[in-house]
Design a protein around this motif. Structure first.
Motif, PDB file in Angstrom:
ATOM      1  N   ALA A 203      30.778  28.814  12.940  1.00  0.00           N
ATOM      2  CA  ALA A 203      29.894  29.746  13.622  1.00  0.00           C
ATOM      3  C   ALA A 203      30.487  31.148  13.712  1.00  0.00           C
ATOM      4  O   ALA A 203      29.861  32.055  14.208  1.00  0.00           O
ATOM      5  CB  ALA A 203      29.583  29.231  15.032  1.00  0.00           C
ATOM      6  N   SER A 204      31.698  31.320  13.226  1.00  0.00           N
ATOM      7  CA  SER A 204      32.385  32.593  13.389  1.00  0.00           C
ATOM      8  C   SER A 204      33.350  32.821  12.235  1.00  0.00           C
ATOM      9  O   SER A 204      33.766  31.898  11.561  1.00  0.00           O
ATOM     10  CB  SER A 204      33.153  32.556  14.717  1.00  0.00           C
ATOM     11  N   ASP A 205      33.723  34.072  12.036  1.00  0.00           N
ATOM     12  CA  ASP A 205      34.745  34.374  11.033  1.00  0.00           C
ATOM     13  C   ASP A 205      36.133  34.013  11.537  1.00  0.00           C
ATOM     14  O   ASP A 205      37.060  33.859  10.761  1.00  0.00           O
ATOM     15  CB  ASP A 205      34.725  35.863  10.671  1.00  0.00           C
ATOM     16  N   LYS A 206      36.279  33.876  12.835  1.00  0.00           N
ATOM     17  CA  LYS A 206      37.572  33.532  13.411  1.00  0.00           C
ATOM     18  C   LYS A 206      37.723  32.011  13.450  1.00  0.00           C
ATOM     19  O   LYS A 206      36.821  31.305  13.873  1.00  0.00           O
ATOM     20  CB  LYS A 206      37.671  34.088  14.831  1.00  0.00           C
ATOM     21  N   MET A 207      38.871  31.519  12.988  1.00  0.00           N
ATOM     22  CA  MET A 207      39.098  30.078  12.935  1.00  0.00           C
ATOM     23  C   MET A 207      39.905  29.612  14.130  1.00  0.00           C
ATOM     24  O   MET A 207      40.737  30.349  14.654  1.00  0.00           O
ATOM     25  CB  MET A 207      39.874  29.711  11.665  1.00  0.00           C
ATOM     26  N   CYS A 208      39.690  28.358  14.512  1.00  0.00           N
ATOM     27  CA  CYS A 208      40.526  27.740  15.532  1.00  0.00           C
ATOM     28  C   CYS A 208      41.924  27.530  14.942  1.00  0.00           C
ATOM     29  O   CYS A 208      42.128  27.638  13.730  1.00  0.00           O
ATOM     30  CB  CYS A 208      39.928  26.419  16.009  1.00  0.00           C
ATOM     31  N   ASP A 209      42.882  27.207  15.775  1.00  0.00           N
ATOM     32  CA  ASP A 209      44.268  27.055  15.327  1.00  0.00           C
ATOM     33  C   ASP A 209      44.419  25.949  14.282  1.00  0.00           C
ATOM     34  O   ASP A 209      45.135  26.113  13.297  1.00  0.00           O
ATOM     35  CB  ASP A 209      45.194  26.771  16.519  1.00  0.00           C
ATOM     36  N   ARG A 210      43.749  24.812  14.490  1.00  0.00           N
ATOM     37  CA  ARG A 210      43.862  23.694  13.534  1.00  0.00           C
ATOM     38  C   ARG A 210      43.346  24.097  12.152  1.00  0.00           C
ATOM     39  O   ARG A 210      43.976  23.840  11.139  1.00  0.00           O
ATOM     40  CB  ARG A 210      43.094  22.474  14.040  1.00  0.00           C
ATOM     41  N   CYS A 211      42.189  24.739  12.114  1.00  0.00           N
ATOM     42  CA  CYS A 211      41.616  25.167  10.836  1.00  0.00           C
ATOM     43  C   CYS A 211      42.490  26.234  10.186  1.00  0.00           C
ATOM     44  O   CYS A 211      42.739  26.189   8.982  1.00  0.00           O
ATOM     45  CB  CYS A 211      40.199  25.699  11.022  1.00  0.00           C
ATOM     46  N   TYR A 212      42.944  27.192  10.970  1.00  0.00           N
ATOM     47  CA  TYR A 212      43.751  28.270  10.416  1.00  0.00           C
ATOM     48  C   TYR A 212      45.045  27.732   9.803  1.00  0.00           C
ATOM     49  O   TYR A 212      45.446  28.171   8.720  1.00  0.00           O
ATOM     50  CB  TYR A 212      44.058  29.316  11.494  1.00  0.00           C
ATOM     51  N   ASP A 213      45.687  26.771  10.458  1.00  0.00           N
ATOM     52  CA  ASP A 213      46.927  26.196   9.927  1.00  0.00           C
ATOM     53  C   ASP A 213      46.701  25.546   8.562  1.00  0.00           C
ATOM     54  O   ASP A 213      47.488  25.726   7.641  1.00  0.00           O
ATOM     55  CB  ASP A 213      47.513  25.168  10.898  1.00  0.00           C
ATOM     56  N   ILE A 214      45.610  24.780   8.440  1.00  0.00           N
ATOM     57  CA  ILE A 214      45.311  24.129   7.159  1.00  0.00           C
ATOM     58  C   ILE A 214      44.930  25.182   6.118  1.00  0.00           C
ATOM     59  O   ILE A 214      45.379  25.136   4.973  1.00  0.00           O
ATOM     60  CB  ILE A 214      44.183  23.082   7.308  1.00  0.00           C
TER      61      ILE A 214
ATOM     62  N   MET B 175      35.790  16.472  15.451  1.00  0.00           N
ATOM     63  CA  MET B 175      35.875  17.288  14.243  1.00  0.00           C
ATOM     64  C   MET B 175      34.660  18.206  14.159  1.00  0.00           C
ATOM     65  O   MET B 175      33.592  17.872  14.628  1.00  0.00           O
ATOM     66  CB  MET B 175      35.910  16.365  13.025  1.00  0.00           C
ATOM     67  N   HIS B 176      34.870  19.352  13.586  1.00  0.00           N
ATOM     68  CA  HIS B 176      33.734  20.216  13.292  1.00  0.00           C
ATOM     69  C   HIS B 176      33.693  20.479  11.792  1.00  0.00           C
ATOM     70  O   HIS B 176      34.609  20.116  11.062  1.00  0.00           O
ATOM     71  CB  HIS B 176      33.775  21.512  14.112  1.00  0.00           C
ATOM     72  N   ALA B 177      32.616  21.072  11.338  1.00  0.00           N
ATOM     73  CA  ALA B 177      32.366  21.179   9.895  1.00  0.00           C
ATOM     74  C   ALA B 177      33.505  21.866   9.151  1.00  0.00           C
ATOM     75  O   ALA B 177      33.929  21.405   8.094  1.00  0.00           O
ATOM     76  CB  ALA B 177      31.050  21.914   9.668  1.00  0.00           C
ATOM     77  N   SER B 178      34.011  22.947   9.680  1.00  0.00           N
ATOM     78  CA  SER B 178      35.076  23.670   8.996  1.00  0.00           C
ATOM     79  C   SER B 178      36.343  22.822   8.899  1.00  0.00           C
ATOM     80  O   SER B 178      36.978  22.774   7.839  1.00  0.00           O
ATOM     81  CB  SER B 178      35.375  24.977   9.742  1.00  0.00           C
ATOM     82  N   LEU B 179      36.693  22.146   9.954  1.00  0.00           N
ATOM     83  CA  LEU B 179      37.905  21.322   9.955  1.00  0.00           C
ATOM     84  C   LEU B 179      37.774  20.164   8.964  1.00  0.00           C
ATOM     85  O   LEU B 179      38.696  19.881   8.197  1.00  0.00           O
ATOM     86  CB  LEU B 179      38.209  20.789  11.358  1.00  0.00           C
ATOM     87  N   GLY B 180      36.644  19.500   8.944  1.00  0.00           N
ATOM     88  CA  GLY B 180      36.441  18.393   8.017  1.00  0.00           C
ATOM     89  C   GLY B 180      36.571  18.826   6.569  1.00  0.00           C
ATOM     90  O   GLY B 180      37.204  18.156   5.755  1.00  0.00           O
ATOM     91  N   ARG B 181      35.977  19.962   6.240  1.00  0.00           N
ATOM     92  CA  ARG B 181      36.076  20.487   4.874  1.00  0.00           C
ATOM     93  C   ARG B 181      37.521  20.830   4.534  1.00  0.00           C
ATOM     94  O   ARG B 181      38.013  20.518   3.456  1.00  0.00           O
ATOM     95  CB  ARG B 181      35.203  21.738   4.707  1.00  0.00           C
ATOM     96  N   LEU B 182      38.205  21.506   5.447  1.00  0.00           N
ATOM     97  CA  LEU B 182      39.592  21.905   5.181  1.00  0.00           C
ATOM     98  C   LEU B 182      40.501  20.690   5.026  1.00  0.00           C
ATOM     99  O   LEU B 182      41.424  20.702   4.204  1.00  0.00           O
ATOM    100  CB  LEU B 182      40.099  22.822   6.287  1.00  0.00           C
TER     101      LEU B 182
END
Length: 171
Positions: A6-17, A141-148
């Motif tokens: 929903a945003s250009d900014k990623m949560c910490d888990r997504c950003y790390d991956i 899980m959210h969509a971005s995390l699952g994909r990453l």
């Protein structure tokens, strides 16, 4: 829960991956495309389909299966989809795993019956596929995390030299 899609900014888990698997300084068009593939696009409903086969099964079967899934979605159902495929070998278990990440558009109603019809055309029963819907609230899980996490598995398999095959089916 934070939804990175929903945003250009990623949560910490997504950003790390993302930092782990993305090209560090993309210079070529290919690397920039790969970097863009990692980020989820607005209006996308990703589902990951996973099936594990005995090591004795010919990997050509899995390759053909992935190609057929993409062609069926694209031609028979005229879905504007992107599909990523990976085949990873597990020598310890004597298996290999075919994973398909399919970015469905959110306007496409992907109820279980539709998915069963699409995948039921192949010589692999639906109960032989594990489906992971990567949406907010499912399994933490959210969509971005699952994909990453899908792309992270490919990255780890490359490092361990267990990646048999990977491919992007783009429009």
């Amino acid at each position: 829960m934070f939804d990175c899609s929903a945003s250009d900014k990623m949560c910490d888990r997504c950003y790390d991956i993302f930092e782990k698997v993305g090209p560090k300084k993309p210079t070529s068009t290919t690397q920039r495309t790969e970097l863009n593939d990692l980020k989820i696009k607005p209006g996308v409903y990703p589902i990951i389909f996973i099936s594990t086969f005995p090591d004795s099964t010919d990997t050509v079967f899995a390759e053909n299966l992935a190609n057929t899934v993409y062609r069926t979605l694209r031609t028979d159902y005229e879905l504007d989809t992107k599909v990523w495929k990976s085949i990873i070998k597990d020598s310890v278990k004597g298996t290999f795993t075919l994973s398909l990440l399919i970015d469905f558009q959110k306007f496409v109603k992907m109820d279980p019956d539709v998915v069963d019809i699409v995948f039921g055309q192949f010589p692999l029963r639906m109960d032989q596929w594990e489906k992971r819907r990567t949406t907010v609230g499912e399994n933490g899980m959210h969509a971005s995390l699952g994909r990453l996490m899908f792309f992270e598995k490919i990255h780890v398999a490359k490092q361990a030299r267990t990646l048999v095959s990977e491919e992007r089916y783009l429009l």
